[in-house]
Design an enzyme around this catalytic site. Structure first.
Site, PDB file in Angstrom:
ATOM      1  N   ASP A  65       5.407  15.384  -4.990  1.00  0.00           N
ATOM      2  CA  ASP A  65       5.670  15.687  -3.588  1.00  0.00           C
ATOM      3  C   ASP A  65       5.927  17.177  -3.360  1.00  0.00           C
ATOM      4  O   ASP A  65       6.081  17.938  -4.315  1.00  0.00           O
ATOM      5  CB  ASP A  65       6.866  14.854  -3.074  1.00  0.00           C
ATOM      6  CG  ASP A  65       7.983  14.740  -4.098  1.00  0.00           C
ATOM      7  OD1 ASP A  65       8.107  15.635  -4.951  1.00  0.00           O
ATOM      8  OD2 ASP A  65       8.732  13.756  -4.050  1.00  0.00           O
ATOM      9  N   ASP A 100      19.152   6.325  -2.604  1.00  0.00           N
ATOM     10  CA  ASP A 100      18.758   5.229  -1.706  1.00  0.00           C
ATOM     11  C   ASP A 100      17.615   4.390  -2.288  1.00  0.00           C
ATOM     12  O   ASP A 100      17.040   3.552  -1.601  1.00  0.00           O
ATOM     13  CB  ASP A 100      18.359   5.781  -0.322  1.00  0.00           C
ATOM     14  CG  ASP A 100      17.167   6.729  -0.382  1.00  0.00           C
ATOM     15  OD1 ASP A 100      16.630   6.977  -1.496  1.00  0.00           O
ATOM     16  OD2 ASP A 100      16.743   7.223   0.683  1.00  0.00           O
ATOM     17  N   HIS A 117      14.711   5.601  -3.390  1.00  0.00           N
ATOM     18  CA  HIS A 117      13.350   6.121  -3.185  1.00  0.00           C
ATOM     19  C   HIS A 117      12.710   6.566  -4.500  1.00  0.00           C
ATOM     20  O   HIS A 117      13.404   6.908  -5.461  1.00  0.00           O
ATOM     21  CB  HIS A 117      13.327   7.238  -2.131  1.00  0.00           C
ATOM     22  CG  HIS A 117      13.930   8.541  -2.540  1.00  0.00           C
ATOM     23  ND1 HIS A 117      14.656   9.332  -1.683  1.00  0.00           N
ATOM     24  CD2 HIS A 117      13.928   9.228  -3.711  1.00  0.00           C
ATOM     25  CE1 HIS A 117      15.054  10.425  -2.312  1.00  0.00           C
ATOM     26  NE2 HIS A 117      14.626  10.384  -3.547  1.00  0.00           N
ATOM     27  N   GLU A 144      10.734   6.694   1.046  1.00  0.00           N
ATOM     28  CA  GLU A 144      12.079   6.289   1.441  1.00  0.00           C
ATOM     29  C   GLU A 144      12.125   4.776   1.676  1.00  0.00           C
ATOM     30  O   GLU A 144      11.076   4.119   1.711  1.00  0.00           O
ATOM     31  CB  GLU A 144      12.459   7.027   2.737  1.00  0.00           C
ATOM     32  CG  GLU A 144      12.507   8.556   2.591  1.00  0.00           C
ATOM     33  CD  GLU A 144      13.700   9.062   1.770  1.00  0.00           C
ATOM     34  OE1 GLU A 144      14.293   8.280   0.996  1.00  0.00           O
ATOM     35  OE2 GLU A 144      14.033  10.255   1.904  1.00  0.00           O
TER      36      GLU A 144
HETATM   37  P1  PGA Z   1      17.447  14.132  -8.453  1.00  0.00           P
HETATM   38  O1  PGA Z   1      16.411  13.512  -7.437  1.00  0.00           O
HETATM   39  O2  PGA Z   1      16.780  14.091  -9.793  1.00  0.00           O
HETATM   40  O3  PGA Z   1      17.660  15.544  -7.993  1.00  0.00           O
HETATM   41  O4  PGA Z   1      18.676  13.300  -8.405  1.00  0.00           O
HETATM   42  C1  PGA Z   1      15.760  12.332  -7.750  1.00  0.00           C
HETATM   43  C2  PGA Z   1      14.910  11.875  -6.584  1.00  0.00           C
HETATM   44  O5  PGA Z   1      15.278  12.140  -5.429  1.00  0.00           O
HETATM   45  O6  PGA Z   1      13.885  11.218  -6.821  1.00  0.00           O
END
Ligand code: PGA
Length: 262
Positions: free
Chosen positions: A72, A141, A143, A148
């Site tokens: 992304d 959450d 995702h 999301e």
């Molecule tokens: P993070 O993000 O590794 O910074 O916790 C993970 C994600 O949002 O997929």
């Protein structure tokens, strides 16, 4: 679905980096048939990138015939913005390995034509015969990439509006100011992830415990996008002890017993 529980995040990173190196070597990639790796950003994979750089420096792995597709990119950030995922990937990984720039693919968050950018990305993945190994983190959450809660399980690369919880989580990179976090991103879809031949989702830290509980112990549900991993033929979830704090004891024991017998 394979669930691997390690003592801490360092052990998770070492295992994942070793598995990536092993998979690349096993595939014996060539210029004509490169190994296609899907990659995430965020805090979780940082240790994996450090470990892969070490393996490269110790001549244990080459990225000459590796093609990468990042999951992304934020809308509106230029590649030289320190919060862009272009910048993150080069600073934390690509600048230190022998990957050819032409083999690096990251969505262009500055494009004026989102639909074309996303369609071209899907076509580029297809042209390489699909992603061999997709590595991802998980949001608090649930995702995966920026898919999301309530994202379609058949979604492809597209523009997504970030959930308030994601904006809050990611504000730590933006001076803890939620108004500075881009509200939209381009992201590969859940369908894109599920098409990968193998998927590894990493979760470290207690703030991922509820997402991991929902992913592993609840039925598949689009409130927790990562739960779709239950349907992947070769899905691996690797967690540290903190991230499994909300799993029931029998679930933890079950997966630990299996791993001890492999
Ligand atoms: P993070 O993000 O590794 O910074 O916790 C993970 C994600 O949002 O997929």
């Amino acid at each position: 679905m394979r669930v691997i529980i390690k003592d801490n995040s360092v052990d998770c990173s070492t295992w994942v980096a070793g598995y990536i190196a092993y998979s690349i070597k096993k595939a014996k990639p060539t210029a004509k048939k490169p190994f296609v790796l899907g990659l995430p950003t965020g805090s979780t994979p940082l240790g994996v990138y450090k470990e892969l750089i070490k393996l490269y420096q110790n001549k244990k792995i080459s990225f000459e015939h590796v093609v990468t597709f990042n999951m992304d990119e934020y809308i509106g950030l230029s590649p030289d913005d320190k919060n862009s995922y272009h910048y993150f990937m080069h600073e934390n990984f690509f600048n230190y390995i022998n990957i050819s720039p032409k083999n690096i693919h990251i969505l262009n968050g500055l494009t004026k034509d989102y639909a074309k950018e996303c369609e071209d990305y899907e076509n580029a993945i297809k042209a390489y015969g699909g992603i061999d190994l997709m590595l991802g983190g998980i949001g608090s959450d649930g995702h995966i990439a920026f898919n999301e809660p309530f994202s379609s399980f058949t979604s492809r690369t597209r523009i997504k509006t970030l959930a308030p919880s994601t904006i809050k989580d990611n504000s730590r990179f933006f001076d803890n100011d939620i108004t500075k976090v881009p509200s939209q991103a381009l992201t590969i879809g859940i369908g894109t992830i599920m098409d990968a031949k193998e998927v590894i989702i990493m979760a470290t830290g207690e703030n991922k415990a509820e997402a991991i509980r929902s992913t592993i112990e609840e039925p598949i549900n689009h409130k927790c996008p990562a739960s779709i991993l239950q349907m992947h033929r070769y899905g691996i979830i690797i967690c540290d002890e903190e991230a499994v704090k909300k799993l029931s004891s029998p679930t933890i024991q079950y997966f630990k017993d299996i791993e001890n017998r492999i």
